[in-house]
Scaffold this motif. Structure first.
Motif, PDB file in Angstrom:
ATOM      1  N   UNK A  33      83.717  63.412  28.357  1.00 50.19           N
ATOM      2  CA  UNK A  33      84.672  62.855  29.319  1.00 50.19           C
ATOM      3  C   UNK A  33      83.995  61.815  30.191  1.00 50.19           C
ATOM      4  N   UNK A  34      84.802  61.045  30.912  1.00 49.87           N
ATOM      5  CA  UNK A  34      84.241  59.948  31.680  1.00 49.87           C
ATOM      6  C   UNK A  34      84.923  59.846  33.050  1.00 49.87           C
ATOM      7  N   UNK A  35      84.132  60.008  34.118  1.00 49.95           N
ATOM      8  CA  UNK A  35      84.671  59.864  35.472  1.00 49.95           C
ATOM      9  C   UNK A  35      84.390  58.445  35.949  1.00 49.95           C
ATOM     10  N   UNK A  36      85.408  57.784  36.488  1.00 44.85           N
ATOM     11  CA  UNK A  36      85.277  56.400  36.936  1.00 44.85           C
ATOM     12  C   UNK A  36      85.776  56.247  38.370  1.00 44.85           C
ATOM     13  N   UNK A  37      85.411  55.142  39.005  1.00 43.33           N
ATOM     14  CA  UNK A  37      85.906  54.854  40.358  1.00 43.33           C
ATOM     15  C   UNK A  37      87.304  54.227  40.254  1.00 43.33           C
ATOM     16  N   UNK A  38      87.608  53.244  41.052  1.00 43.03           N
ATOM     17  CA  UNK A  38      88.921  52.593  41.009  1.00 43.03           C
ATOM     18  C   UNK A  38      89.167  51.983  39.630  1.00 43.03           C
ATOM     19  N   UNK A  39      90.365  52.163  39.119  1.00 40.36           N
ATOM     20  CA  UNK A  39      90.710  51.668  37.796  1.00 40.36           C
ATOM     21  C   UNK A  39      90.517  50.154  37.698  1.00 40.36           C
ATOM     22  N   UNK A  40      90.786  49.452  38.787  1.00 40.75           N
ATOM     23  CA  UNK A  40      90.737  47.989  38.765  1.00 40.75           C
ATOM     24  C   UNK A  40      89.344  47.434  39.096  1.00 40.75           C
ATOM     25  N   UNK A  41      88.397  48.306  39.403  1.00 44.89           N
ATOM     26  CA  UNK A  41      87.059  47.831  39.769  1.00 44.89           C
ATOM     27  C   UNK A  41      86.327  47.229  38.573  1.00 44.89           C
ATOM     28  N   UNK A  42      85.464  46.247  38.854  1.00 42.36           N
ATOM     29  CA  UNK A  42      84.740  45.565  37.781  1.00 42.36           C
ATOM     30  C   UNK A  42      83.897  46.542  36.972  1.00 42.36           C
ATOM     31  N   UNK A  43      83.113  47.378  37.679  1.00 40.82           N
ATOM     32  CA  UNK A  43      82.208  48.256  36.948  1.00 40.82           C
ATOM     33  C   UNK A  43      83.002  49.328  36.197  1.00 40.82           C
ATOM     34  N   UNK A  44      84.089  49.816  36.781  1.00 37.49           N
ATOM     35  CA  UNK A  44      84.929  50.790  36.078  1.00 37.49           C
ATOM     36  C   UNK A  44      85.463  50.197  34.786  1.00 37.49           C
ATOM     37  N   UNK A  45      85.936  48.961  34.865  1.00 38.39           N
ATOM     38  CA  UNK A  45      86.488  48.305  33.676  1.00 38.39           C
ATOM     39  C   UNK A  45      85.431  48.183  32.580  1.00 38.39           C
ATOM     40  N   UNK A  46      84.220  47.774  32.984  1.00 42.18           N
ATOM     41  CA  UNK A  46      83.143  47.619  32.011  1.00 42.18           C
ATOM     42  C   UNK A  46      82.781  48.962  31.384  1.00 42.18           C
ATOM     43  N   UNK A  47      82.730  49.992  32.225  1.00 42.66           N
ATOM     44  CA  UNK A  47      82.370  51.317  31.705  1.00 42.66           C
ATOM     45  C   UNK A  47      83.459  51.854  30.785  1.00 42.66           C
ATOM     46  N   UNK A  48      84.720  51.644  31.161  1.00 41.06           N
ATOM     47  CA  UNK A  48      85.805  52.136  30.317  1.00 41.06           C
ATOM     48  C   UNK A  48      85.794  51.433  28.958  1.00 41.06           C
ATOM     49  N   UNK A  93      84.211  56.781  15.448  1.00 46.03           N
ATOM     50  CA  UNK A  93      85.371  57.275  14.715  1.00 46.03           C
ATOM     51  C   UNK A  93      86.056  58.435  15.417  1.00 46.03           C
ATOM     52  N   UNK A  94      85.832  58.541  16.749  1.00 42.93           N
ATOM     53  CA  UNK A  94      86.472  59.620  17.515  1.00 42.93           C
ATOM     54  C   UNK A  94      87.768  59.085  18.141  1.00 42.93           C
ATOM     55  N   UNK A  95      88.773  59.948  18.300  1.00 45.62           N
ATOM     56  CA  UNK A  95      90.018  59.470  18.923  1.00 45.62           C
ATOM     57  C   UNK A  95      89.842  59.320  20.445  1.00 45.62           C
ATOM     58  N   UNK A  96      90.638  58.460  21.056  1.00 53.59           N
ATOM     59  CA  UNK A  96      90.597  58.299  22.516  1.00 53.59           C
ATOM     60  C   UNK A  96      91.627  59.222  23.157  1.00 53.59           C
ATOM     61  N   UNK A  97      91.188  60.092  24.028  1.00 60.68           N
ATOM     62  CA  UNK A  97      92.095  61.015  24.707  1.00 60.68           C
ATOM     63  C   UNK A  97      92.165  60.625  26.190  1.00 60.68           C
ATOM     64  N   UNK A  98      93.328  60.113  26.631  1.00 57.94           N
ATOM     65  CA  UNK A  98      93.429  59.655  28.034  1.00 57.94           C
ATOM     66  C   UNK A  98      93.128  60.760  29.057  1.00 57.94           C
ATOM     67  N   UNK A  99      93.285  62.028  28.638  1.00 61.62           N
ATOM     68  CA  UNK A  99      92.977  63.133  29.563  1.00 61.62           C
ATOM     69  C   UNK A  99      91.483  63.249  29.862  1.00 61.62           C
ATOM     70  N   UNK A 100      90.696  62.616  29.000  1.00 60.38           N
ATOM     71  CA  UNK A 100      89.239  62.698  29.184  1.00 60.38           C
ATOM     72  C   UNK A 100      88.733  61.671  30.199  1.00 60.38           C
ATOM     73  N   UNK A 101      89.644  60.845  30.708  1.00 57.81           N
ATOM     74  CA  UNK A 101      89.234  59.855  31.722  1.00 57.81           C
ATOM     75  C   UNK A 101      89.715  60.320  33.094  1.00 57.81           C
ATOM     76  N   UNK A 102      88.808  60.290  34.063  1.00 62.08           N
ATOM     77  CA  UNK A 102      89.113  60.738  35.421  1.00 62.08           C
ATOM     78  C   UNK A 102      88.910  59.550  36.373  1.00 62.08           C
ATOM     79  N   UNK A 103      90.017  58.901  36.756  1.00 64.72           N
ATOM     80  CA  UNK A 103      89.909  57.768  37.687  1.00 64.72           C
ATOM     81  C   UNK A 103      89.780  58.244  39.137  1.00 64.72           C
ATOM     82  N   UNK A 104      89.377  57.353  40.013  1.00 61.47           N
ATOM     83  CA  UNK A 104      89.281  57.624  41.448  1.00 61.47           C
ATOM     84  C   UNK A 104      88.332  58.770  41.767  1.00 61.47           C
ATOM     85  N   UNK A 105      87.317  58.930  40.934  1.00 64.35           N
ATOM     86  CA  UNK A 105      86.269  59.916  41.179  1.00 64.35           C
ATOM     87  C   UNK A 105      85.175  59.194  41.967  1.00 64.35           C
ATOM     88  N   UNK A 106      85.223  59.294  43.274  1.00 68.64           N
ATOM     89  CA  UNK A 106      84.377  58.442  44.134  1.00 68.64           C
ATOM     90  C   UNK A 106      83.479  59.240  45.070  1.00 68.64           C
TER      91      UNK A 106
END
Lengths: 319, 319
Positions: A178-193, A204-217
């Motif tokens: 899973x991946x915890x990110x800061x603001x969805x619109x932030x530059x570094x968040x975008x690059x990491x996502x 070859x793994x599927x993308x599961x939107x539940x595995x992303x945690x935005x606004x983890x600051x």
């Protein structure tokens, strides 16, 4: 208190000449300029700070633009900047933007008006074109990836470092990350996502939107993240986390709920903040204090400069 | 770019009048003053920031004097100040003194020259008389006990709070209590040491200079403190510690060396910083963020104001 007329009389020049010197307009001979500056000093013409700044040639004020000093990430950069500012006899003007563009523009204008000797932008909001334009008026350096732009920059390649962290977890046999990110619109968040999605695609793994945690600051965000994890039927076995602060919050909540780290959940942070050392969190070091120090030194020395700062894996006990 | 002569022509007044308005000298009628300010706005007379500030009536810059932003104690106060500065559309000028008086004087001078709307002094160096003098020129508030002085102040009574902490440890049957302090010459250190000596005197206990640990300021200081403790024949059973950061450092070293806390060594911190919550450190809360917020709000509202902030015991697991 002496006024401009007094200065003119004392210096043996016209009022226009004095005004020209004060306002930095050319067409004044060096001799006359010096006479005016000497007269200003003699009469203690201190009310008009522009005059003083003309004499000194600068304000000794460096502007620092940050969203807010409250985030530990920027806090450490500012600590580094402040350390060098103290050594170099400069004061800092802290301009917090709260991600509002007009506040950043205000800072850029202060640079243009020579209220600041230089400007350090820790997290940019305006378009590059605007920053490039203002860079004509004074020294600007940004803590963002400015490759391809005519703006000085010290930066971390967040795409590359996120990819590095994912590869590390893959080497530790983690498939469900899973991946915890800061603001969805932030530059570094975008690059990491982007790195996260590309990584999954490559594997070859599927993308599961539940595995992303935005606004983890913040540290406190650990709580809802762990809550969401425990409610999942198929939770990730590892989390790549925004920062060590958030990783610490997640770790604290796992301890409370007796979720074993790393056997049930591996945790990787970013930054290598003091808390990561204290709590033995595995992390990718971003040398924020050092970056702050260099941002300051490059801002006062001026000139075009771009440098990528690599991240460094610090293995501890959470993977 | 317009100069003073252009402004004078446009406003229909003399150059002297323009200079008076720019330099804030009285003896100008409101009517003429307004004409000058209007002419300045029309001609975009922006180079001279004093003129702009005259129009706005203020600079929107608040000065903050601190020894260094690196100490978590001041870091939290600045966070509180910065939070309100953002809400109130003010920028901060950070003046780090490194305990050098000339740097504080520079800040006081900036206030006098109206480069700052107000000044917040987090740790004062100059004599009170100097601060009182400058308080005539602009709004000053100090984070120091200014009782009996004509300077606004929000403060913690460090003598009283240290006495409270010692009484608490005494209630937990600790007779041999050591005391970690910051700089020997610091105001709060002096107050705490005085309380410590008075407390021992009241209890009929002897004063042992080995029980005092000066320059205990950072997390890293925990190491030498624990080293010194373990080398003692008759070590204290409890430590009253400068701040939670230092307490955390001591706690971490005790864990490493398998010194049980609290059975072999009880630890009490000050501040209630986030790290105290994370590591379950018993501490006396000093609401530094809140204090920062109030310092800011009082600094911009001006007026004489003095307020003592009480400390609050937060019992956790280290006593």
């Amino acid at each position: 208190m002496a006024n401009i007329k007094d200065i003119a009389k004392l210096a043996g020049v016209s009022v226009t000449t004095v005004s020209r010197v004060i306002n930095g307009i050319p067409y004044v001979s060096d001799e006359k300029k010096e006479a005016v500056l000497r007269a200003m000093e003699l009469t203690n013409y201190e009310r008009n700070m522009n005059a003083v700044h003309l004499i000194k040639g600068k304000t000794n004020l460096i502007g620092v633009v940050v969203p807010s000093i409250k985030r530990p990430y920027f806090g450490l950069v500012i600590e580094g900047i402040a350390e060098e500012a103290l050594k170099n006899n400069n004061n800092l003007v802290l301009i917090q933007t709260n991600y509002e563009e007009h506040r950043e523009l205000e800072a850029l204008k202060m640079l243009k008006l020579k209220q600041l000797d230089a400007l350090i932008i820790c997290s940019k909001i305006s378009n590059w074109e605007i920053v490039e334009e203002y860079a004509n008026y004074g020294s600007i350096i940004v803590f963002e990836d400015a490759r391809g732009r005519s703006v000085s920059s010290i930066f971390v390649d967040h795409y590359k470092s996120c990819m590095e962290a994912l590869t590390y977890l893959s080497g530790k046999s983690h498939r469900k990350v899973g991946c915890c990110l800061a603001r969805k619109s932030g530059t570094s968040s975008k690059q990491r996502e982007l790195a996260y999605r590309d990584y999954l695609h490559n594997m070859g793994e599927p993308f599961d939107p539940n595995y992303i945690f935005y606004d983890a600051i913040h540290f406190e965000d650990g709580e809802w993240i762990v809550q969401r994890l425990t409610a999942m039927h198929n939770p990730p076995t590892a989390l790549l986390v925004t920062s060590d602060q958030v990783a610490a919050g997640i770790l604290a909540c796992c301890k409370e709920r007796e979720i074993d780290v790393p056997s049930r959940l591996a945790i990787v942070g970013f930054d290598n903040q003091p808390i990561a050392k204290i709590l033995n969190i595995t992390t990718f070091e971003i040398p924020l204090m050092e970056i702050g120090r260099e941002l300051f030194l490059r801002s006062i020395s001026g000139g075009f400069f771009q440098k990528e700062i690599p991240v460094k894996l610090i293995e501890r006990l959470t993977v």
